[in-house]
Write an enzyme that holds these catalytic residues in place. Structure first.
Site, short mmCIF file in Angstrom:
data_model
loop_
_atom_site.label_atom_id
_atom_site.label_comp_id
_atom_site.label_asym_id
_atom_site.label_seq_id
_atom_site.Cartn_x
_atom_site.Cartn_y
_atom_site.Cartn_z
N GLY A 117 3.99 1.57 2.29
CA GLY A 117 3.77 2.15 0.82
C GLY A 117 4.34 2.21 0.00
N MET A 158 -2.98 -6.17 4.54
CA MET A 158 -3.17 -6.79 4.67
C MET A 158 -3.87 -8.06 5.72
SD MET A 158 -0.02 -7.85 4.28
CE MET A 158 1.90 -7.50 4.58
N ARG A 159 -4.57 -8.36 4.11
CA ARG A 159 -6.22 -8.83 4.84
C ARG A 159 -6.77 -9.39 3.71
NH1 ARG A 159 -9.37 -6.74 8.56
NH2 ARG A 159 -8.20 -5.13 10.14
N ASN A 197 -3.21 -8.51 -7.02
CA ASN A 197 -1.88 -7.80 -5.77
C ASN A 197 -0.87 -7.66 -6.09
OD1 ASN A 197 -1.50 -8.29 -3.18
ND2 ASN A 197 -1.71 -10.09 -3.06
N HIS A 241 2.59 -10.45 -4.62
CA HIS A 241 3.23 -10.44 -3.17
C HIS A 241 4.54 -10.67 -3.59
CE1 HIS A 241 2.88 -13.49 -0.54
NE2 HIS A 241 3.21 -14.67 -0.88
N ASN A 289 5.51 0.23 -2.39
CA ASN A 289 4.36 -0.27 -4.10
C ASN A 289 3.96 0.82 -4.35
OD1 ASN A 289 5.20 -2.44 -5.29
ND2 ASN A 289 5.25 -3.44 -2.63
C1 GAR Z 1 5.39 -5.80 0.01
O1 GAR Z 1 6.61 -6.81 -0.04
C2 GAR Z 1 3.96 -7.09 -0.98
O2 GAR Z 1 4.79 -7.89 -1.43
C3 GAR Z 1 4.05 -7.33 0.66
O3 GAR Z 1 3.87 -6.57 1.09
C4 GAR Z 1 4.55 -5.36 1.32
C5 GAR Z 1 4.27 -4.10 1.37
O4 GAR Z 1 5.56 -3.39 1.01
N1 GAR Z 1 2.36 -7.84 0.42
C6 GAR Z 1 2.25 -9.29 0.77
O5 GAR Z 1 3.06 -9.78 1.72
C7 GAR Z 1 0.81 -9.82 0.14
N2 GAR Z 1 0.81 -11.34 1.23
P1 GAR Z 1 5.54 -2.04 0.85
O6 GAR Z 1 3.89 -1.12 2.06
O7 GAR Z 1 6.40 -0.87 1.16
O8 GAR Z 1 4.17 -1.79 -0.05
#
Ligand code: GAR
Length: 210
Positions: free
Chosen positions: A13, A90-91, A107, A109, A15
């Site tokens: 979490g 992650m879905r 989203n 990435h 982000n």
């Molecule tokens: C982040 O790096 C985000 O970009 C990635 O998961 C992480 C979540 O971190 N998302 C993906 O890879 C989606 N395809 P967080 O829970 O600390 O925000």
């Protein structure tokens, strides 16, 4: 008008935290009104609760995608969400969510899409040997990390990087990029033209009374 955001997160979490901080700091004309996770133990839920943001776990086990998404979408609607932000969710998002929140799901990435979609994008980039990678904020469509791109931030790959040090630098860029993209959305400055997303200058929105 304050944009009402629902955040979907499966993990730690950071982000979400960046979005909450930006909103609390007055940098976003937006407010996170609900956080939902598909994992009961996701730290993102604790972060939301610590900020008094309603936080829910919706258990996907035993549900088909449509049924799970119906529960998600209903919870988001109950909180009158204008914009859905996937933050480490992650879905793959399916038909139910895409129809209910058409052009209103973003989203983030951790690569410069369309390079390195899917899981472990930072390691994919490091293993491939690229010299520049970064992060992308995009509208969500039916594919995996394929939707129209709103903005990207570049991050150089250093010779001494490991996948972990690289991921940590990309994460810092993510924490700037996501609030920035949400601000552009909230200000009505994103115009979709097919796959392309044009960012209007601030004065154009004032002229359109946004
Ligand atoms: C982040 O790096 C985000 O970009 C990635 O998961 C992480 C979540 O971190 N998302 C993906 O890879 C989606 N395809 P967080 O829970 O600390 O925000």
């Amino acid at each position: 008008m304050t944009l009402r955001i629902g955040v979907l997160a499966s993990g730690r979490g950071t982000n979400l935290q960046a979005i909450l901080d930006a909103a609390a700091g007055g940098l976003l004309p937006a407010q996170v009104v609900v956080v939902i996770s598909d994992r009961a133990e996701a730290p993102a839920l604790g972060i939301a609760k610590a900020r008094n943001v309603p936080a829910f776990f919706i258990d996907p086990r035993g549900l088909d995608r449509a049924t799970f998404e119906l529960q998600l979408a209903d919870c988001l609607d109950r909180h009158r969400v204008d914009l859905v932000c996937l933050a480490g969710f992650m879905r793959v998002v399916g038909k139910v969510m895409l129809e209910r929140f058409e052009s209103r799901i973003l989203n983030i990435h951790p690569s410069l899409l369309p390079a390195f979609p899917g899981l472990d994008a930072q390691r994919q980039a490091w293993e491939h040997g690229v010299k520049i990678t970064g992060c992308t904020v995009h509208f969500v469509d039916r594919g995996v990390d394929t939707g129209p791109i709103i903005l990207q931030r570049a991050v150089p790959v250093l010779d001494e990087d490991t996948p972990d040090t690289l991921a940590a630098r990309i994460l810092k860029a993510e924490h700037l990029a996501y609030p920035e993209a949400i601000r552009l959305f909230a200000e009505g400055r994103l115009v979709r033209e097919g796959r392309r997303v044009r960012v209007l200058p601030p004065e154009a929105c004032r002229e359109r009374n946004l």
